[in-house]
Design a protein around this motif. Structure first.
Motif, PDB file in Angstrom:
ATOM      1  N   ASP A  70       0.850  -1.189   0.000  1.00  0.00           N
ATOM      2  CA  ASP A  70       0.000   0.000   0.000  1.00  0.00           C
ATOM      3  C   ASP A  70       0.886   1.240   0.000  1.00  0.00           C
ATOM      4  O   ASP A  70       1.564   1.539   0.983  1.00  0.00           O
ATOM      5  CB  ASP A  70      -0.911  -0.003   1.236  1.00  0.00           C
ATOM      6  CG  ASP A  70      -1.948   1.125   1.199  1.00  0.00           C
ATOM      7  OD1 ASP A  70      -1.744   2.108   0.463  1.00  0.00           O
ATOM      8  OD2 ASP A  70      -2.960   1.025   1.928  1.00  0.00           O
ATOM      9  N   LEU A  71       0.867   1.969  -1.128  1.00  0.00           N
ATOM     10  CA  LEU A  71       1.616   3.217  -1.287  1.00  0.00           C
ATOM     11  C   LEU A  71       0.667   4.371  -1.572  1.00  0.00           C
ATOM     12  O   LEU A  71       1.022   5.324  -2.260  1.00  0.00           O
ATOM     13  CB  LEU A  71       2.646   3.070  -2.409  1.00  0.00           C
ATOM     14  CG  LEU A  71       3.762   2.039  -2.173  1.00  0.00           C
ATOM     15  CD1 LEU A  71       4.584   1.836  -3.434  1.00  0.00           C
ATOM     16  CD2 LEU A  71       4.651   2.465  -1.019  1.00  0.00           C
ATOM     17  N   GLY A  72      -0.550   4.290  -1.039  1.00  0.00           N
ATOM     18  CA  GLY A  72      -1.516   5.358  -1.236  1.00  0.00           C
ATOM     19  C   GLY A  72      -1.113   6.632  -0.517  1.00  0.00           C
ATOM     20  O   GLY A  72      -0.568   6.591   0.588  1.00  0.00           O
ATOM     21  N   ASP A  73      -1.372   7.789  -1.157  1.00  0.00           N
ATOM     22  CA  ASP A  73      -1.140   9.095  -0.533  1.00  0.00           C
ATOM     23  C   ASP A  73       0.300   9.239  -0.059  1.00  0.00           C
ATOM     24  O   ASP A  73       0.559   9.733   1.043  1.00  0.00           O
ATOM     25  CB  ASP A  73      -2.121   9.283   0.631  1.00  0.00           C
ATOM     26  CG  ASP A  73      -2.231  10.756   1.055  1.00  0.00           C
ATOM     27  OD1 ASP A  73      -1.792  11.628   0.285  1.00  0.00           O
ATOM     28  OD2 ASP A  73      -2.742  11.013   2.158  1.00  0.00           O
ATOM     29  N   CYS A  74       1.250   8.803  -0.894  1.00  0.00           N
ATOM     30  CA  CYS A  74       2.673   8.870  -0.546  1.00  0.00           C
ATOM     31  C   CYS A  74       3.411   9.934  -1.362  1.00  0.00           C
ATOM     32  O   CYS A  74       4.648   9.950  -1.375  1.00  0.00           O
ATOM     33  CB  CYS A  74       3.340   7.511  -0.751  1.00  0.00           C
ATOM     34  SG  CYS A  74       2.920   6.293   0.512  1.00  0.00           S
ATOM     35  N   MET A  75       2.662  10.781  -2.078  1.00  0.00           N
ATOM     36  CA  MET A  75       3.242  11.889  -2.849  1.00  0.00           C
ATOM     37  C   MET A  75       4.211  11.382  -3.923  1.00  0.00           C
ATOM     38  O   MET A  75       5.295  11.918  -4.124  1.00  0.00           O
ATOM     39  CB  MET A  75       3.948  12.878  -1.904  1.00  0.00           C
ATOM     40  CG  MET A  75       3.038  13.421  -0.825  1.00  0.00           C
ATOM     41  SD  MET A  75       3.877  14.404   0.437  1.00  0.00           S
ATOM     42  CE  MET A  75       4.350  15.855  -0.514  1.00  0.00           C
ATOM     43  N   LEU A  76       3.792  10.327  -4.621  1.00  0.00           N
ATOM     44  CA  LEU A  76       4.636   9.707  -5.638  1.00  0.00           C
ATOM     45  C   LEU A  76       4.428  10.354  -6.997  1.00  0.00           C
ATOM     46  O   LEU A  76       3.380  10.911  -7.295  1.00  0.00           O
ATOM     47  CB  LEU A  76       4.326   8.209  -5.731  1.00  0.00           C
ATOM     48  CG  LEU A  76       4.438   7.402  -4.428  1.00  0.00           C
ATOM     49  CD1 LEU A  76       4.123   5.950  -4.693  1.00  0.00           C
ATOM     50  CD2 LEU A  76       5.805   7.567  -3.792  1.00  0.00           C
ATOM     51  N   GLY A  77       5.455  10.226  -7.849  1.00  0.00           N
ATOM     52  CA  GLY A  77       5.390  10.721  -9.216  1.00  0.00           C
ATOM     53  C   GLY A  77       5.770   9.624 -10.198  1.00  0.00           C
ATOM     54  O   GLY A  77       5.812   8.437  -9.868  1.00  0.00           O
ATOM     55  N   ASP A  78       6.113  10.029 -11.414  1.00  0.00           N
ATOM     56  CA  ASP A  78       6.384   9.071 -12.485  1.00  0.00           C
ATOM     57  C   ASP A  78       7.623   8.220 -12.225  1.00  0.00           C
ATOM     58  O   ASP A  78       7.665   7.041 -12.592  1.00  0.00           O
ATOM     59  CB  ASP A  78       6.549   9.809 -13.811  1.00  0.00           C
ATOM     60  CG  ASP A  78       5.232  10.354 -14.336  1.00  0.00           C
ATOM     61  OD1 ASP A  78       4.189  10.085 -13.708  1.00  0.00           O
ATOM     62  OD2 ASP A  78       5.241  11.054 -15.366  1.00  0.00           O
ATOM     63  N   GLU A  79       8.644   8.810 -11.596  1.00  0.00           N
ATOM     64  CA  GLU A  79       9.857   8.034 -11.325  1.00  0.00           C
ATOM     65  C   GLU A  79       9.544   6.870 -10.396  1.00  0.00           C
ATOM     66  O   GLU A  79      10.011   5.740 -10.626  1.00  0.00           O
ATOM     67  CB  GLU A  79      10.927   8.933 -10.705  1.00  0.00           C
ATOM     68  CG  GLU A  79      12.256   8.221 -10.473  1.00  0.00           C
ATOM     69  CD  GLU A  79      13.312   9.112  -9.829  1.00  0.00           C
ATOM     70  OE1 GLU A  79      14.454   8.639  -9.639  1.00  0.00           O
ATOM     71  OE2 GLU A  79      12.995  10.273  -9.508  1.00  0.00           O
ATOM     72  N   ALA A  80       8.769   7.138  -9.362  1.00  0.00           N
ATOM     73  CA  ALA A  80       8.394   6.067  -8.428  1.00  0.00           C
ATOM     74  C   ALA A  80       7.540   5.023  -9.130  1.00  0.00           C
ATOM     75  O   ALA A  80       7.724   3.815  -8.923  1.00  0.00           O
ATOM     76  CB  ALA A  80       7.644   6.658  -7.237  1.00  0.00           C
ATOM     77  N   LEU A  81       6.601   5.475  -9.974  1.00  0.00           N
ATOM     78  CA  LEU A  81       5.700   4.524 -10.627  1.00  0.00           C
ATOM     79  C   LEU A  81       6.464   3.606 -11.580  1.00  0.00           C
ATOM     80  O   LEU A  81       6.126   2.419 -11.713  1.00  0.00           O
ATOM     81  CB  LEU A  81       4.596   5.266 -11.376  1.00  0.00           C
ATOM     82  CG  LEU A  81       3.418   4.390 -11.807  1.00  0.00           C
ATOM     83  CD1 LEU A  81       2.777   3.726 -10.599  1.00  0.00           C
ATOM     84  CD2 LEU A  81       2.380   5.203 -12.556  1.00  0.00           C
ATOM     85  N   ALA A  82       7.504   4.126 -12.217  1.00  0.00           N
ATOM     86  CA  ALA A  82       8.315   3.278 -13.089  1.00  0.00           C
ATOM     87  C   ALA A  82       8.951   2.142 -12.285  1.00  0.00           C
ATOM     88  O   ALA A  82       9.033   0.997 -12.753  1.00  0.00           O
ATOM     89  CB  ALA A  82       9.392   4.112 -13.776  1.00  0.00           C
ATOM     90  N   LEU A  83       9.378   2.437 -11.060  1.00  0.00           N
ATOM     91  CA  LEU A  83       9.967   1.399 -10.206  1.00  0.00           C
ATOM     92  C   LEU A  83       8.909   0.398  -9.756  1.00  0.00           C
ATOM     93  O   LEU A  83       9.159  -0.811  -9.694  1.00  0.00           O
ATOM     94  CB  LEU A  83      10.631   2.049  -8.995  1.00  0.00           C
ATOM     95  CG  LEU A  83      11.794   2.995  -9.291  1.00  0.00           C
ATOM     96  CD1 LEU A  83      12.275   3.655  -8.005  1.00  0.00           C
ATOM     97  CD2 LEU A  83      12.942   2.259  -9.978  1.00  0.00           C
ATOM     98  N   ILE A  84       7.720   0.906  -9.455  1.00  0.00           N
ATOM     99  CA  ILE A  84       6.627   0.026  -9.025  1.00  0.00           C
ATOM    100  C   ILE A  84       6.244  -0.939 -10.146  1.00  0.00           C
ATOM    101  O   ILE A  84       5.946  -2.114  -9.898  1.00  0.00           O
ATOM    102  CB  ILE A  84       5.424   0.874  -8.580  1.00  0.00           C
ATOM    103  CG1 ILE A  84       5.772   1.645  -7.299  1.00  0.00           C
ATOM    104  CG2 ILE A  84       4.191   0.005  -8.351  1.00  0.00           C
ATOM    105  CD1 ILE A  84       4.801   2.758  -6.965  1.00  0.00           C
ATOM    106  N   CYS A  85       6.265  -0.461 -11.385  1.00  0.00           N
ATOM    107  CA  CYS A  85       5.948  -1.340 -12.518  1.00  0.00           C
ATOM    108  C   CYS A  85       6.916  -2.521 -12.579  1.00  0.00           C
ATOM    109  O   CYS A  85       6.542  -3.614 -13.020  1.00  0.00           O
ATOM    110  CB  CYS A  85       6.002  -0.555 -13.826  1.00  0.00           C
ATOM    111  SG  CYS A  85       4.627   0.608 -14.039  1.00  0.00           S
TER     112      CYS A  85
END
Length: 303
Positions: A119-134
């Protein structure tokens, strides 16, 4: 003695309380540890992290609502995850990780041998973080990955980021639950997600509550569930500009698919349900104070 649960919410933790928690972790006496919204010193947070690293029984760790409050704590958590081998579910909802925090955690998260729910909800993430999550949603034939992912209320993610996630979801061989509620997605991104859902052979729950959708998106999802085989069983569309009639049509069709599944013999693709704790998460509440204890919403009761 069977491992127990420690659940504390919104309190100031004393050094003595932290010592008790650490001893229980080291003695493998804890299966679920939740200190959501609690305040504790940096020193005590480090003590808990070192004990998490040593625990062989801990399956669920809840640090929601700001417990991981700075990059130093993020580093300590990353070190704990590298040492731990038992954790299945990690909640960091409402912790200001930013992209830098995900960069710090990435190796520990992506190489953890047991982690299946994040659960990474409401963690102020952007595209760089999402690329890692993918990268934690490996395609068919690759390593095992997340089965449940929450990315609620991360408005800093762009169209490009959500496009990348849609592709990862379409090819993930593990993902069962995806929570994207309270992100400003809109109809165009929802259309991409519909294609991803149609391609996925595993996704069963998709939460799009409060994501700025209209009847246009609902019509796309209706066409998908009406005309194409899909694993999807729950689609949450509340708090959108979608007519109740369309929502009911989609719900009815998904329910029919669920009944068909009950008639077929079960297909076992992994550990049985008894071996995994049922994860619970903080449902994002954009109006009320999120630091007040919200209602717990098990996924089995959503929709």
């Amino acid at each position: 003695m069977l491992p127990a649960s420690i659940q504390i919410t919104g309190e100031m933790l004393s050094a003595a309380e932290v010592q008790d928690i650490c001893e229980s972790l080291k003695e493998d006496g804890v299966r679920l540890l939740s200190v959501r919204g609690c305040q504790l010193s940096d020193r005590d947070f480090g003590r808990i992290c070192r004990s998490v690293a040593e625990s062989h029984s801990l399956a669920q760790l809840n640090l929601n609502l700001g417990v991981v409050s700075c990059i130093n704590r993020t580093r300590q958590l990353a070190d704990a995850l590298k040492g731990n081998r038992s954790l299945q579910t990690l909640f960091l909802h409402g912790c200001p990780l930013l992209d830098a925090g995900l960069v710090t955690l990435n190796v520990a998260l992506s190489t953890h041998p047991a982690l299946v729910s994040l659960d990474l909800g409401d963690c102020m993430l952007g595209d760089e973080a999402l690329a890692l999550i993918c990268g934690m949603l490996p395609p068919d034939g690759a390593k095992s990955g997340l089965r449940e992912l929450t990315l609620s209320a991360n408005p800093g993610i762009s169209f490009k980021g959500w496009s990348r996630l849609s592709i990862a979801v379409a090819h993930s061989s593990q993902l069962r639950v995806l929570n994207l509620d309270y992100n400003p997605l809109g109809d165009q991104i929802a259309g991409m997600l519909a294609v991803a859902v149609a391609s996925s052979r595993t996704l069963e729950v998709l939460d799009l509550e409060g994501t700025g959708l209209s009847n246009q998106s609902a019509q796309v999802f209706l066409d998908m569930v009406e005309n194409y085989p899909t694993s999807l069983r729950v689609l949450v569309l509340a708090e959108n500009n979608i007519s109740p009639e369309l929502q009911q049509q989609i719900c009815d069709l998904l329910s029919e698919g669920e009944e068909d599944d009950r008639e077929a013999p079960p297909l076992r693709t992994g550990p049985t349900s008894r071996s995994v704790l049922v994860p619970i998460r903080d449902k994002y509440q954009p109006i009320s104070d999120k630091y007040q204890p919200p209602t717990w919403l098990p996924h089995s009761s959503k929709g």
